[in-house]
Design a protein around this motif. Structure first.
Motif, mmCIF file in Angstrom:
data_model
loop_
_atom_site.group_PDB
_atom_site.id
_atom_site.type_symbol
_atom_site.label_atom_id
_atom_site.label_comp_id
_atom_site.label_asym_id
_atom_site.label_seq_id
_atom_site.Cartn_x
_atom_site.Cartn_y
_atom_site.Cartn_z
ATOM 1 N N UNK A 131 25.534 -20.865 -106.902
ATOM 2 C CA UNK A 131 26.359 -22.032 -106.567
ATOM 3 C C UNK A 131 27.304 -22.362 -107.720
ATOM 4 N N UNK A 132 26.840 -22.141 -108.951
ATOM 5 C CA UNK A 132 27.659 -22.343 -110.148
ATOM 6 C C UNK A 132 27.675 -21.051 -110.965
ATOM 7 N N UNK A 133 28.768 -20.785 -111.696
ATOM 8 C CA UNK A 133 28.836 -19.563 -112.496
ATOM 9 C C UNK A 133 28.082 -19.703 -113.816
ATOM 10 N N UNK A 134 27.416 -18.609 -114.217
ATOM 11 C CA UNK A 134 26.729 -18.605 -115.497
ATOM 12 C C UNK A 134 25.318 -18.075 -115.398
ATOM 13 N N UNK A 135 24.623 -18.075 -116.547
ATOM 14 C CA UNK A 135 23.314 -17.445 -116.668
ATOM 15 C C UNK A 135 22.298 -18.380 -117.309
ATOM 16 N N UNK A 136 21.014 -18.112 -117.015
ATOM 17 C CA UNK A 136 19.898 -18.753 -117.707
ATOM 18 C C UNK A 136 19.137 -17.665 -118.457
ATOM 19 N N UNK A 137 18.922 -17.880 -119.755
ATOM 20 C CA UNK A 137 18.307 -16.860 -120.600
ATOM 21 C C UNK A 137 17.195 -17.449 -121.453
ATOM 22 N N UNK A 138 16.375 -16.566 -122.001
ATOM 23 C CA UNK A 138 15.238 -16.944 -122.822
ATOM 24 C C UNK A 138 15.688 -17.620 -124.119
ATOM 25 N N UNK B 173 22.611 -15.982 -112.285
ATOM 26 C CA UNK B 173 21.573 -15.035 -112.669
ATOM 27 C C UNK B 173 20.683 -15.615 -113.762
ATOM 28 N N UNK B 174 19.481 -15.047 -113.869
ATOM 29 C CA UNK B 174 18.546 -15.434 -114.920
ATOM 30 C C UNK B 174 17.767 -14.215 -115.365
ATOM 31 N N UNK B 175 17.219 -14.250 -116.586
ATOM 32 C CA UNK B 175 16.485 -13.077 -117.080
ATOM 33 C C UNK B 175 14.984 -13.338 -117.218
ATOM 34 N N UNK B 176 14.455 -14.304 -116.444
ATOM 35 C CA UNK B 176 13.014 -14.528 -116.420
ATOM 36 C C UNK B 176 12.415 -13.678 -115.303
ATOM 37 N N UNK C 161 22.966 -20.469 -120.667
ATOM 38 C CA UNK C 161 23.609 -19.739 -121.756
ATOM 39 C C UNK C 161 25.068 -20.176 -121.916
ATOM 40 N N UNK C 162 25.758 -19.518 -122.848
ATOM 41 C CA UNK C 162 27.115 -19.944 -123.199
ATOM 42 C C UNK C 162 28.156 -19.575 -122.151
ATOM 43 N N UNK C 163 27.784 -18.783 -121.128
ATOM 44 C CA UNK C 163 28.752 -18.416 -120.096
ATOM 45 C C UNK C 163 28.878 -19.473 -118.999
ATOM 46 N N UNK C 164 28.123 -20.569 -119.110
ATOM 47 C CA UNK C 164 28.290 -21.693 -118.186
ATOM 48 C C UNK C 164 29.628 -22.364 -118.469
ATOM 49 N N UNK C 165 30.336 -22.758 -117.424
ATOM 50 C CA UNK C 165 31.671 -23.348 -117.621
ATOM 51 C C UNK C 165 31.566 -24.717 -118.269
#
Length: 225
Positions: free
Chosen positions: A115-122, A91-94, A168-172
């Motif tokens: 495909x990979x777990x985690x988020x992209x954030x501002x 997921x991403x928040x853009x 973000x920090x939730x990436x493994x």
């Protein structure tokens, strides 16, 4: 190599610099928006243009998202660049509206390829300029020192960034190959199996970037050491 490396065209920008970079290091690459061509690629590059929501909307509606996920699932080498790295994740928040949604806002998130777990954030800062534009360092993790894509890339190498969002920090941690420190410490490159991603632009990163593109061409050809 047979089939070419396909640079995915999701109709959001000029992709020729990526194709030229791959050609400069001896790779055979073509731009395509056709899901069937993407499925048949020897390698896939998802470039870094546009916004997270716009890109995912087009990729989902066109069938490109399914094609990329199917090819990656079969073991086709994949390289995500800048936004293409972020789209790999859940997921991403853009958002297209450009608003900064709060952490508990149900409208905050756009689903990525997953495909990979985690988020992209501002990236948020009252002191440093955002977007993060220009040359900055990448710091290798233990995983990065073993990563075929980063063979020959020294610790602290300078590469070219231009982005307002980052992982973000939730990436493994096991997927992270380099980190960069700007506003916050973020994963600037990742690797899991046949999947690679970089937040920076190797096609704009001089000799170091060409080294990375060379390594990806070698991976596609099955020649990576």
């Amino acid at each position: 190599m047979g089939a070419p490396i396909v640079v995915v065209d999701y109709h959001k920008g000029n992709l020729l610099s990526v194709v030229r970079g791959l050609a400069e290091v001896g790779g055979e690459a073509q731009i395509s928006d056709d899901p069937e061509v993407i499925r048949g690629a020897a390698g896939i590059v998802l470039p870094g243009v546009g916004s997270f929501e716009d890109a995912m909307s087009y990729m989902n509606e066109s069938g490109q998202a399914d094609a990329v996920c199917e090819a990656v699932g079969r073991g086709v080498p994949f390289l995500g660049i800048c936004l293409g790295l972020q789209l790999l994740f859940e997921r991403g928040d853009e958002r297209t509206d450009g608003k900064l949604h709060g952490p508990s806002d149900p409208e905050r998130w756009v689903s990525g390829l997953g495909i990979l777990p985690g988020s992209a954030t501002r990236l948020r800062s009252g002191r440093l300029k955002v977007p993060h534009v220009g040359w900055d360092q990448v710091h290798l993790t233990a995983n990065g020192r073993a990563c075929p894509l980063l063979r020959g890339v020294p610790e602290g190498a300078n590469v070219y960034f231009t982005h307002s969002y980052a992982l973000d920090d939730d990436v493994e941690a096991a997927d992270v190959t380099t980190r960069t420190h700007y506003v916050r410490s973020f994963a600037s490159a990742v690797w899991r199996g046949n999947v690679y991603g970089v937040q920076f632009h190797p096609e704009k990163s001089s000799a170091c970037g060409l080294r990375i593109l060379t390594n990806f061409v070698d991976i596609v050809r099955g020649e990576a050491k």
